[in-house]
Scaffold this motif. Structure first.
Motif, PDB file in Angstrom:
ATOM      1  N   ARG A 174       0.840  -1.207  -0.077  1.00 43.15           N
ATOM      2  CA  ARG A 174      -0.054   0.031   0.081  1.00 43.15           C
ATOM      3  C   ARG A 174       0.939   1.342  -0.147  1.00 43.15           C
ATOM      4  NH1 ARG A 174      -4.791   1.694   4.355  1.00 43.15           N
ATOM      5  NH2 ARG A 174      -5.217   3.655   3.700  1.00 43.15           N
ATOM      6  N   GLY A 175       1.827   1.259   0.804  1.00 42.58           N
ATOM      7  CA  GLY A 175       2.765   2.287   0.801  1.00 42.58           C
ATOM      8  C   GLY A 175       3.400   2.461  -0.661  1.00 42.58           C
ATOM      9  N   PHE A 176       3.912   1.252  -1.238  1.00 39.91           N
ATOM     10  CA  PHE A 176       4.425   1.654  -2.607  1.00 39.91           C
ATOM     11  C   PHE A 176       3.451   2.425  -3.455  1.00 39.91           C
ATOM     12  CE2 PHE A 176       4.768   0.262  -6.869  1.00 39.91           C
ATOM     13  CZ  PHE A 176       6.110  -0.078  -7.164  1.00 39.91           C
ATOM     14  N   TRP A 177       2.167   1.918  -3.734  1.00 41.71           N
ATOM     15  CA  TRP A 177       1.208   2.681  -4.394  1.00 41.71           C
ATOM     16  C   TRP A 177       0.901   3.771  -4.052  1.00 41.71           C
ATOM     17  CZ3 TRP A 177       1.427   0.678  -8.878  1.00 41.71           C
ATOM     18  CH2 TRP A 177       1.436  -0.819  -8.884  1.00 41.71           C
ATOM     19  N   GLU A 178       1.149   4.305  -2.907  1.00 40.12           N
ATOM     20  CA  GLU A 178       0.678   5.654  -2.541  1.00 40.12           C
ATOM     21  C   GLU A 178       2.052   6.492  -2.773  1.00 40.12           C
ATOM     22  OE1 GLU A 178      -2.252   4.863   1.594  1.00 40.12           O
ATOM     23  OE2 GLU A 178      -0.218   5.327   1.528  1.00 40.12           O
ATOM     24  N   LEU A 179       3.114   6.074  -2.654  1.00 31.43           N
ATOM     25  CA  LEU A 179       4.288   6.611  -3.060  1.00 31.43           C
ATOM     26  C   LEU A 179       4.386   6.721  -4.573  1.00 31.43           C
ATOM     27  CD1 LEU A 179       8.081   6.306  -1.885  1.00 31.43           C
ATOM     28  CD2 LEU A 179       7.763   6.172  -4.275  1.00 31.43           C
ATOM     29  N   ALA A 180       3.945   5.729  -5.329  1.00 33.06           N
ATOM     30  CA  ALA A 180       4.039   5.907  -6.790  1.00 33.06           C
ATOM     31  C   ALA A 180       3.032   7.144  -7.333  1.00 33.06           C
ATOM     32  CB  ALA A 180       3.740   4.588  -7.413  1.00 33.06           C
ATOM     33  N   GLU A 181       2.044   7.142  -6.668  1.00 32.58           N
ATOM     34  CA  GLU A 181       1.049   8.134  -7.075  1.00 32.58           C
ATOM     35  C   GLU A 181       1.405   9.332  -6.729  1.00 32.58           C
ATOM     36  OE1 GLU A 181      -3.723   9.448  -6.168  1.00 32.58           O
ATOM     37  OE2 GLU A 181      -2.803   7.407  -5.287  1.00 32.58           O
ATOM     38  N   LEU A 182       2.299   9.644  -5.504  1.00 32.00           N
ATOM     39  CA  LEU A 182       2.550  11.051  -5.004  1.00 32.00           C
ATOM     40  C   LEU A 182       3.827  11.492  -5.618  1.00 32.00           C
ATOM     41  CD1 LEU A 182       1.826  12.951  -2.805  1.00 32.00           C
ATOM     42  CD2 LEU A 182       3.282  11.896  -1.114  1.00 32.00           C
ATOM     43  N   SER A 183       4.744  10.599  -5.712  1.00 37.98           N
ATOM     44  CA  SER A 183       6.023  11.189  -6.207  1.00 37.98           C
ATOM     45  C   SER A 183       6.004  11.586  -7.660  1.00 37.98           C
ATOM     46  CB  SER A 183       7.071   9.783  -6.066  1.00 37.98           C
ATOM     47  OG  SER A 183       8.440  10.112  -6.757  1.00 37.98           O
ATOM     48  N   ASN A 184       6.638  12.734  -7.926  1.00 35.45           N
ATOM     49  CA  ASN A 184       6.739  13.275  -9.274  1.00 35.45           C
ATOM     50  C   ASN A 184       8.218  13.010  -9.811  1.00 35.45           C
ATOM     51  OD1 ASN A 184       8.618  15.027  -8.183  1.00 35.45           O
ATOM     52  ND2 ASN A 184       6.947  16.748  -7.980  1.00 35.45           N
ATOM     53  N   LYS A 185       9.045  12.159  -9.204  1.00 32.98           N
ATOM     54  CA  LYS A 185      10.219  11.801  -9.907  1.00 32.98           C
ATOM     55  C   LYS A 185      10.613  10.140  -9.925  1.00 32.98           C
ATOM     56  CE  LYS A 185      12.170  16.060  -9.411  1.00 32.98           C
ATOM     57  NZ  LYS A 185      13.062  16.299  -8.443  1.00 32.98           N
ATOM     58  N   LEU A 204       8.545  -8.026  -5.226  1.00 37.88           N
ATOM     59  CA  LEU A 204       7.801  -7.040  -5.698  1.00 37.88           C
ATOM     60  C   LEU A 204       6.855  -7.794  -7.009  1.00 37.88           C
ATOM     61  CD1 LEU A 204       9.887  -4.259  -6.567  1.00 37.88           C
ATOM     62  CD2 LEU A 204       8.351  -4.237  -4.512  1.00 37.88           C
ATOM     63  N   ASN A 205       5.558  -7.564  -7.021  1.00 37.93           N
ATOM     64  CA  ASN A 205       4.650  -8.361  -7.898  1.00 37.93           C
ATOM     65  C   ASN A 205       4.652  -7.677  -9.430  1.00 37.93           C
ATOM     66  OD1 ASN A 205       2.561  -5.865  -8.145  1.00 37.93           O
ATOM     67  ND2 ASN A 205       1.897  -6.579  -6.117  1.00 37.93           N
ATOM     68  N   ASP A 206       4.169  -8.339 -10.195  1.00 37.63           N
ATOM     69  CA  ASP A 206       4.593  -7.784 -11.780  1.00 37.63           C
ATOM     70  C   ASP A 206       3.769  -6.280 -12.014  1.00 37.63           C
ATOM     71  OD1 ASP A 206       5.382 -10.110 -12.294  1.00 37.63           O
ATOM     72  OD2 ASP A 206       3.937 -10.593 -13.783  1.00 37.63           O
ATOM     73  N   GLU A 207       2.857  -5.927 -11.287  1.00 40.21           N
ATOM     74  CA  GLU A 207       2.477  -4.357 -11.387  1.00 40.21           C
ATOM     75  C   GLU A 207       3.333  -3.503 -10.654  1.00 40.21           C
ATOM     76  OE1 GLU A 207      -0.237  -3.639 -13.279  1.00 40.21           O
ATOM     77  OE2 GLU A 207      -0.094  -5.828 -13.950  1.00 40.21           O
ATOM     78  N   GLN A 208       3.989  -3.855  -9.551  1.00 43.35           N
ATOM     79  CA  GLN A 208       5.000  -3.027  -8.901  1.00 43.35           C
ATOM     80  C   GLN A 208       6.224  -2.614  -9.769  1.00 43.35           C
ATOM     81  OE1 GLN A 208       4.653  -5.445  -5.422  1.00 43.35           O
ATOM     82  NE2 GLN A 208       4.552  -3.375  -4.363  1.00 43.35           N
ATOM     83  N   ILE A 209       6.592  -3.747 -10.385  1.00 42.14           N
ATOM     84  CA  ILE A 209       7.902  -3.958 -11.234  1.00 42.14           C
ATOM     85  C   ILE A 209       7.470  -2.989 -12.451  1.00 42.14           C
ATOM     86  CG2 ILE A 209       9.117  -5.273 -12.795  1.00 42.14           C
ATOM     87  CD1 ILE A 209       8.973  -7.631 -10.600  1.00 42.14           C
ATOM     88  N   LYS A 210       6.228  -3.113 -13.030  1.00 39.85           N
ATOM     89  CA  LYS A 210       5.886  -2.203 -14.089  1.00 39.85           C
ATOM     90  C   LYS A 210       5.828  -0.843 -13.856  1.00 39.85           C
ATOM     91  CE  LYS A 210       2.354  -5.163 -15.668  1.00 39.85           C
ATOM     92  NZ  LYS A 210       1.420  -5.646 -16.286  1.00 39.85           N
ATOM     93  N   SER A 211       5.525  -0.500 -12.689  1.00 43.25           N
ATOM     94  CA  SER A 211       5.281   0.878 -12.013  1.00 43.25           C
ATOM     95  C   SER A 211       6.765   1.334 -12.080  1.00 43.25           C
ATOM     96  CB  SER A 211       4.749   0.804 -10.945  1.00 43.25           C
ATOM     97  OG  SER A 211       4.608   2.281 -10.252  1.00 43.25           O
ATOM     98  N   ILE A 212       7.755   0.871 -11.352  1.00 42.35           N
ATOM     99  CA  ILE A 212       9.140   1.153 -11.341  1.00 42.35           C
ATOM    100  C   ILE A 212       9.663   1.540 -12.858  1.00 42.35           C
ATOM    101  CG2 ILE A 212      11.598   0.560 -10.796  1.00 42.35           C
ATOM    102  CD1 ILE A 212      10.389  -0.901  -8.527  1.00 42.35           C
TER     103      ILE A 212
END
Length: 315
Positions: A174-185, A204-212
């Motif tokens: 959950r923290g990962f996705w909140e950071l991904a949404e919030l971070s502009n870098k 990390l799951n596939d969706e997390q890896i794709k987000s990175i």
């Protein structure tokens, strides 16, 4: 072939055991200067990780930075990498680049001035949590599986503002996705593997890896045996399915190494310490093109940091 390792914990061992010899110690340290030279490590990121008894005291973070300067940078082969120019210099002159990161913000004591102080001192990336909760977020092993606190959200914004790179290894999903949404870098996972290959909470799951990947970040494959395979001991070739999976998701240019040496209790067969990187390179060369191998072991991290470190004069 040069190596860029995005995470090791040798500073933590030196802090707990001041008698250890960073140059020559071969029994209680995985990463030593001798082994770095042997393995042709071009850049090593040294994490500031504090044990539980130290974790809430900012003084121990400062002590770790002092150790880094006194015990690591004092060796003439080492160069502190704080800027793009520093990174280019170590690549050009063949010295070993040394970077600093923080693993877990517990000791910052809810004070964003402390993250700015660390940036002034040369720390260039921050992992918000270790495995459990702190004032900023929940880690991957926190039972409630929460995300960022309001103070944690402010930390993300401040890191973006000053140029401190955010590291999601150990952060709850959950923290990962909140950071991904919030971070502009772009953000990184300095030492994590692939959940689809090995179902471990630190992976990390596939969706997390794709987000990175979509953020233009990099993921460092780690050598912690339980993160690689369920059956122990783990042979070095068990890293290949993790690498294949990241590449299949479009991550061939977003994949690096993050050994976690000196934070490992169960070593992989063939990767027992930093001097064994040659065996990993030989394995990779049997399965991937030479250009891909160079990117995996050095080039992808180098390219990322050459874009996202601050400008500045080489030291």
């Amino acid at each position: 072939m040069k190596i860029f390792d995005a995470h090791c914990d040798v500073l933590s061992k030196l802090l707990e055991n001041p008698e250890l010899d960073f140059v020559h110690e071969r029994h209680r340290l995985d990463v030593t200067l001798d082994r770095m030279v042997e393995a042709n490590i071009g850049v090593q990121n040294f994490a500031i990780y504090l044990s539980e008894r130290m974790s809430r005291q900012f003084q121990f973070v400062l002590d770790s930075i002092d150790l880094f300067c006194q015990r690591i940078l004092s060796n003439p082969q080492m160069r502190f990498v704080r800027s793009k120019n520093d990174l280019r210099r170590v690549a050009a002159e063949g010295s070993i680049g040394a970077m600093l990161s923080l693993e877990g913000v517990d000791a910052l004591q809810e004070n964003l001035a402390n993250v700015r102080i660390l940036f002034y001192l040369g720390v260039r990336s921050v992992g918000i949590t270790w495995n459990y909760a702190n004032w900023a977020a929940d880690g991957v092993l926190e039972p409630r599986r929460g995300g960022l606190t309001e103070l944690g959200r402010n930390l993300v914004k401040e890191c973006n503002r000053i140029g401190m790179i955010l590291d999601v290894s150990h952060l709850s999903e959950r923290g990962f996705w909140e950071l991904a949404e919030l971070s502009n870098k772009p953000f990184i996972a300095s030492h994590s593997n692939v959940y689809a290959v090995r179902q471990h909470p630190r992976n990390l799951n596939d969706e997390q890896i794709k987000s990175i990947i979509s953020s233009e970040g990099v993921m460092g494959i780690t050598f912690v045996s339980p993160f690689v395979d369920a059956v122990q001991p783990v042979a070095i070739d068990k890293l290949l399915p993790h690498i294949d999976r990241v590449c299949s998701l479009g991550g061939s240019r977003h994949l690096g190494l993050g050994s976690d040496f000196d934070g490992i209790k169960e070593w992989m067969i063939g990767l027992e310490h930093a001097g064994k990187y040659g065996q990993l390179v030989e394995l990779l060369q049997k399965h991937y093109s030479e250009s891909d191998v160079k990117r995996f072991v050095y080039g992808n991290w180098y390219d990322f940091y050459s874009k996202h470190l601050p400008d500045g004069q080489a030291n």
